[in-house]
Design a protein around this motif. Structure first.
Motif, short mmCIF file in Angstrom:
data_model
loop_
_atom_site.label_atom_id
_atom_site.label_comp_id
_atom_site.label_asym_id
_atom_site.label_seq_id
_atom_site.Cartn_x
_atom_site.Cartn_y
_atom_site.Cartn_z
N SER A 5 -0.82 92.46 15.03
CA SER A 5 -2.23 92.64 15.38
C SER A 5 -2.56 94.12 15.37
N ASP A 6 -3.84 94.42 15.56
CA ASP A 6 -4.26 95.81 15.75
C ASP A 6 -4.08 96.23 17.20
N PHE A 7 -4.35 95.28 18.11
CA PHE A 7 -4.22 95.55 19.54
C PHE A 7 -3.50 94.38 20.19
N LEU A 8 -2.50 94.71 20.99
CA LEU A 8 -1.73 93.72 21.72
C LEU A 8 -2.00 93.96 23.20
N ILE A 9 -2.51 92.95 23.88
CA ILE A 9 -2.87 93.07 25.30
C ILE A 9 -1.92 92.24 26.13
N ILE A 10 -1.30 92.86 27.13
CA ILE A 10 -0.45 92.12 28.06
C ILE A 10 -1.25 91.87 29.33
N GLY A 11 -1.55 90.60 29.59
CA GLY A 11 -2.30 90.24 30.78
C GLY A 11 -3.60 89.53 30.42
N ALA A 20 -10.28 92.13 25.40
CA ALA A 20 -10.16 91.36 24.15
C ALA A 20 -11.54 91.01 23.61
N ALA A 21 -12.44 90.64 24.51
CA ALA A 21 -13.79 90.25 24.07
C ALA A 21 -14.52 91.39 23.40
N ARG A 22 -14.30 92.62 23.89
CA ARG A 22 -15.02 93.77 23.33
C ARG A 22 -14.31 94.37 22.12
N LEU A 23 -13.02 94.16 21.99
CA LEU A 23 -12.28 94.69 20.84
C LEU A 23 -12.31 93.75 19.64
N ALA A 24 -12.29 92.46 19.90
CA ALA A 24 -12.08 91.48 18.83
C ALA A 24 -13.12 91.51 17.71
N PRO A 25 -14.39 91.85 17.97
CA PRO A 25 -15.33 91.89 16.84
C PRO A 25 -14.97 92.94 15.78
N ASP A 26 -14.15 93.92 16.15
CA ASP A 26 -13.83 95.00 15.22
C ASP A 26 -12.34 95.13 14.92
N ALA A 27 -11.52 94.23 15.44
CA ALA A 27 -10.07 94.38 15.26
C ALA A 27 -9.38 93.04 15.51
N GLN A 176 4.83 101.17 15.78
CA GLN A 176 4.41 99.86 16.27
C GLN A 176 5.06 99.58 17.63
N TRP A 177 4.31 98.95 18.51
CA TRP A 177 4.88 98.37 19.72
C TRP A 177 5.27 96.94 19.42
N ARG A 178 6.45 96.56 19.85
CA ARG A 178 6.93 95.20 19.67
C ARG A 178 7.22 94.59 21.03
N VAL A 179 6.62 93.43 21.29
CA VAL A 179 6.84 92.72 22.55
C VAL A 179 7.50 91.39 22.24
N GLU A 180 8.67 91.18 22.81
CA GLU A 180 9.41 89.94 22.61
C GLU A 180 9.19 89.02 23.80
N THR A 181 8.81 87.78 23.51
CA THR A 181 8.49 86.80 24.54
C THR A 181 9.14 85.46 24.20
N ALA A 188 1.95 95.53 17.39
CA ALA A 188 0.66 96.20 17.18
C ALA A 188 0.88 97.69 17.40
N PRO A 189 0.08 98.53 16.76
CA PRO A 189 0.21 99.97 17.00
C PRO A 189 -0.25 100.39 18.39
N VAL A 190 -1.12 99.56 19.01
CA VAL A 190 -1.62 99.86 20.36
C VAL A 190 -1.28 98.70 21.28
N LEU A 191 -0.64 99.03 22.39
CA LEU A 191 -0.30 98.06 23.43
C LEU A 191 -1.15 98.37 24.66
N ILE A 192 -1.95 97.41 25.09
CA ILE A 192 -2.82 97.58 26.26
C ILE A 192 -2.18 96.88 27.44
N ASN A 193 -1.88 97.66 28.46
CA ASN A 193 -1.19 97.16 29.64
C ASN A 193 -2.22 96.75 30.69
N ALA A 194 -2.58 95.45 30.68
CA ALA A 194 -3.53 94.90 31.64
C ALA A 194 -2.84 93.86 32.50
N ALA A 195 -1.63 94.18 32.93
CA ALA A 195 -0.77 93.21 33.61
C ALA A 195 -0.97 93.14 35.12
#
Length: 366
Positions: A5-11, A20-27, A176-181, A188-195
């Motif tokens: 993805s362009d942006f990966l959000i945790i939380g 996510a709602a504000r980023l998704a129209p552009d990414a 890139q940030w890689r999150v294993e789950t 994604a190149p940007v990881l948003i920490n909203a945990a």
């Protein structure tokens, strides 16, 4: 297979879902939520009220910026997310300093006599009230409609929500940030920490310097009013020194001891002794006894040292974005903060004053 993805959000609470709602129209956006549904923790346990004068100067600016969206939630809901409530502050003689500090710089607060306070909340003991004031424009927030509206906006724009996907390993490689789950690996190149309460733990997994986040338990209970009394239109009432507050809720009272006990991140529950002490303080201010508790719960409010949210890129880790430390203000500031996240990440100018954006920057903590 790795999902990119362009942006990966945790939380997937109100913070991550709003972003996510504000980023998704552009990414391209992916949200990873450790629970089986969005908003399981702090968001779903909020007192759900918009108070313009709640918090420090930075938070009050965020409140003001969020209010127009809550009143006219275009794309989020077909009607306002707010409904009339009012917030009344009362003080005993020992609480007058705290009362004056709250009113300092406050907007729209009306000072009341003890008689006027009792007229608005008839169960109060008039003889204990040394001072009172009300913010008549404080309003209930429909938290679920806000959260689900943000989620619909995000999904409509192509965002993906992955539940039951706690981060087990976080790596940075090749930009890139890689999150294993348990649901797979995501990059994604940007990881948003909203945990939320777990935000410092996520930073630790990512090898990023922590911000000193302290989760604090806030307990609440539902208690019935005396028979024959309709409390539906009464205001929320709170003690000036934050010893307790009571809010009408579906014809009953939600009473909280306003506790802030530091705890480890967890699925919180109310401490019986703390709750009992808070209910006792409530009883000292009103003429009704608490005869029974119908149910109780607790949530976690997470703060850094200056009690101001942490929003912006980490100074020590490329592409790591903090969206944490909202304390008890996360729901009512979500419209402003979600917009700010998108503006910073997409390199757009923010409508917030520069001093407010600077006060939120993680760099201030280092």
């Amino acid at each position: 297979m790795i999902e990119i993805s362009d942006f990966l959000i945790i939380g997937g609470g109100i913070a991550g879902t709003g972003a996510a709602a504000r980023l998704a129209p552009d990414a391209k956006v992916t949200v990873l939520e450790m629970e089986d549904a969005l908003g399981r923790h702090a968001t779903g346990r909020s007192a759900a009220i918009f108070i313009r004068n709640y918090g420090n100067a930075t938070l009050r600016a965020l409140n003001a910026a969020s209010e127009p969206v809550l009143k006219n939630p275009e794309g989020i809901s077909e009607e306002s997310l707010l409904s009339p409530r009012g917030e009344m502050l009362i003080a005993t003689e020992d609480e007058l300093d705290a009362f004056k500090a709250y009113l300092d710089g406050a907007d729209g607060m009306e000072v009341l006599t003890a008689e006027e306070a009792v007229a608005l909340f008839p169960l109060l003991r008039k003889e204990t009230i040394a001072a009172a004031a009300i913010e008549r424009d404080a309003q209930d927030i429909d938290v679920d409609r806000l959260l689900q509206g943000f989620a619909r906006l995000a999904r409509k724009a192509g965002a993906r929500f992955v539940t039951e996907a706690p981060a087990q390993r976080i790596l940075r490689s090749g930009g890139q940030w890689r999150v294993e789950t348990p649901k797979g690996a995501f990059e994604a190149p940007v990881l948003i920490n909203a945990a939320g309460a777990w935000a410092d733990q996520i930073a630790g997994l990512a090898g990023v310097r922590k911000v000193g986040l302290v989760p604090m338990r806030r307990s609440a209970a539902i208690v019935p009013p005396p028979d024959g009394i309709d409390v539906t239109k009464w205001p929320l009432v709170a003690s000036a020194s934050e010893q307790w507050y009571a809010k009408p809720d579906a014809g009953k009272f939600m009473v909280s001891p306003a506790d802030e006990d530091p705890v480890e991140p967890h699925d919180a529950w109310a401490d019986d002794m703390v709750l009992a002490e808070g209910l006792h303080r409530f009883e000292q201010a009103v003429t009704m006894p608490v005869t029974r508790v119908e149910r109780n719960w607790a949530g976690l409010r997470s703060f850094v040292a200056d009690r101001t949210p942490v929003v912006g890129f980490a100074p020590d880790a490329e592409g790591f974005f903090w969206l944490a430390g909202q304390g008890g203000y996360g729901v009512q500031t979500a419209p402003a903060l979600s917009r700010l996240v998108a503006d910073i990440c997409l390199k757009r100018p923010s409508e917030l004053p520069e001093k407010v954006v600077a006060a939120l920057d993680p760099a201030r903590l280092f």
